[in-house]
Design a protein around this motif. Structure first.
Motif, mmCIF file in Angstrom:
data_model
loop_
_atom_site.group_PDB
_atom_site.id
_atom_site.type_symbol
_atom_site.label_atom_id
_atom_site.label_comp_id
_atom_site.label_asym_id
_atom_site.label_seq_id
_atom_site.Cartn_x
_atom_site.Cartn_y
_atom_site.Cartn_z
ATOM 1 N N CYS A 1 -12.963 -1.141 -33.540
ATOM 2 C CA CYS A 1 -13.037 0.283 -33.879
ATOM 3 C C CYS A 1 -13.399 0.477 -35.350
ATOM 4 O O CYS A 1 -14.202 1.363 -35.693
ATOM 5 C CB CYS A 1 -11.706 0.965 -33.588
ATOM 6 S SG CYS A 1 -11.424 1.308 -31.843
ATOM 7 N N ILE B 1 -16.180 6.399 -29.142
ATOM 8 C CA ILE B 1 -15.604 5.202 -28.538
ATOM 9 C C ILE B 1 -15.032 5.563 -27.168
ATOM 10 O O ILE B 1 -14.268 6.528 -27.037
ATOM 11 C CB ILE B 1 -14.455 4.626 -29.394
ATOM 12 C CG1 ILE B 1 -14.956 4.252 -30.796
ATOM 13 C CG2 ILE B 1 -13.826 3.426 -28.706
ATOM 14 C CD1 ILE B 1 -15.878 3.071 -30.840
ATOM 15 N N ILE C 1 -6.897 3.760 -30.829
ATOM 16 C CA ILE C 1 -8.266 4.008 -31.272
ATOM 17 C C ILE C 1 -8.306 5.139 -32.302
ATOM 18 O O ILE C 1 -8.982 5.043 -33.332
ATOM 19 C CB ILE C 1 -9.174 4.345 -30.074
ATOM 20 C CG1 ILE C 1 -9.326 3.118 -29.180
ATOM 21 C CG2 ILE C 1 -10.546 4.828 -30.541
ATOM 22 C CD1 ILE C 1 -10.009 3.389 -27.854
#
Length: 253
Positions: free
Chosen positions: A171, A182, A201
């Motif tokens: 990430c 993402i 994330i």
């Protein structure tokens, strides 16, 4: 009832009607805003042309955020959605494990955009990530970023195959390379750790990338994913979820 009381009663009834109409409008606008976050997951070998044509018609009618399809069907779906389409078209490349060589992914990205895709969703090289080869990952992300030019690039992490440390590392790389979004994985939200992955994330990318949660089956699951930080919701039941949102908005006033 005297004249003053009658006028007050009429004003009151008029205000109630206006308020009811206002609430209905607000509910409808909120529902449409939520539906725009939904993407119809059609990137499966089970989705043939007949199914895709029907699904694209549904997506346009409901004004979903996008339909997500295999690269070989991008041109067909671009035609089905039409010139004045009301939802986007996403090409899902190198699923499910990102095992294609980088140059193959780059060519697939360029072809998908040429065929009419508005955005590409490329699966990260999971084997290289698990092997700790993060320099390969960074080089690939940079080449993909150049390939999409001004279009949006989304990376599918397949988080269910990675450790927390690996997810965080990738990430960070994605954010540094200009990746726009993402995707958590192809697993269902209800299957286990997806909500936790969204949190991981979000913590890693801060506000540099948006997050797509995949595998949502109900309005409740969608709401949970959004509450945790997802702004895009992938679902094989996107049309049904959208209709449920519209029904709830219409009845709640």
């Amino acid at each position: 009832m005297d004249t003053t009381q009658e006028m007050n009663s009429q004003v009151s009834q008029s205000e109630k009607l206006l308020y009811s109409q206002f609430r209905r409008k607000i509910n409808a606008e909120a529902a449409r805003s939520q539906i725009k976050k939904l993407e119809y997951d059609l990137a499966t070998v089970k989705a043939g042309l007949n199914m895709l044509k029907s699904a694209c018609a549904d997506a346009n009618s409901l004004e979903l955020g996008a339909v997500c399809v295999l690269p070989c069907f991008v041109k067909n779906c671009s035609s089905y959605l039409g010139v004045e389409k009301k939802c986007g078209l996403v090409a899902c490349i190198s699923a499910p494990h990102g095992g294609d060589a980088t140059q193959i992914k780059v060519k697939a990205v360029k072809r998908a955009l040429s065929d009419g895709a508005d955005e590409v969703e490329v699966t990260a090289p999971v084997a290289h990530i698990r092997d700790g080869n993060f320099s390969y990952v960074k080089k690939e992300f940079k080449k993909l970023r150049r390939a999409v030019k001004h279009k949006s690039l989304r990376i599918d992490l397949e988080c269910n195959l990675l450790s927390t440390e690996q997810v965080t590392r990738v990430c960070n790389i994605a954010a540094d390379c200009g990746v726009n979004s993402i995707k958590t994985s192809s697993s269902a939200i209800s299957s286990g750790n997806e909500i936790e992955r969204i949190t991981e994330i979000k913590s890693a990318v801060k506000d540099k990338c948006t997050i797509k949660a995949e595998g949502v089956a109900t309005v409740l699951e969608m709401s949970s994913a959004i509450d945790m930080g997802a702004s895009v919701i992938g679902s094989k039941n996107a049309a049904d979820v959208a209709r449920a949102i519209l029904t709830a908005a219409d009845s709640d006033f």
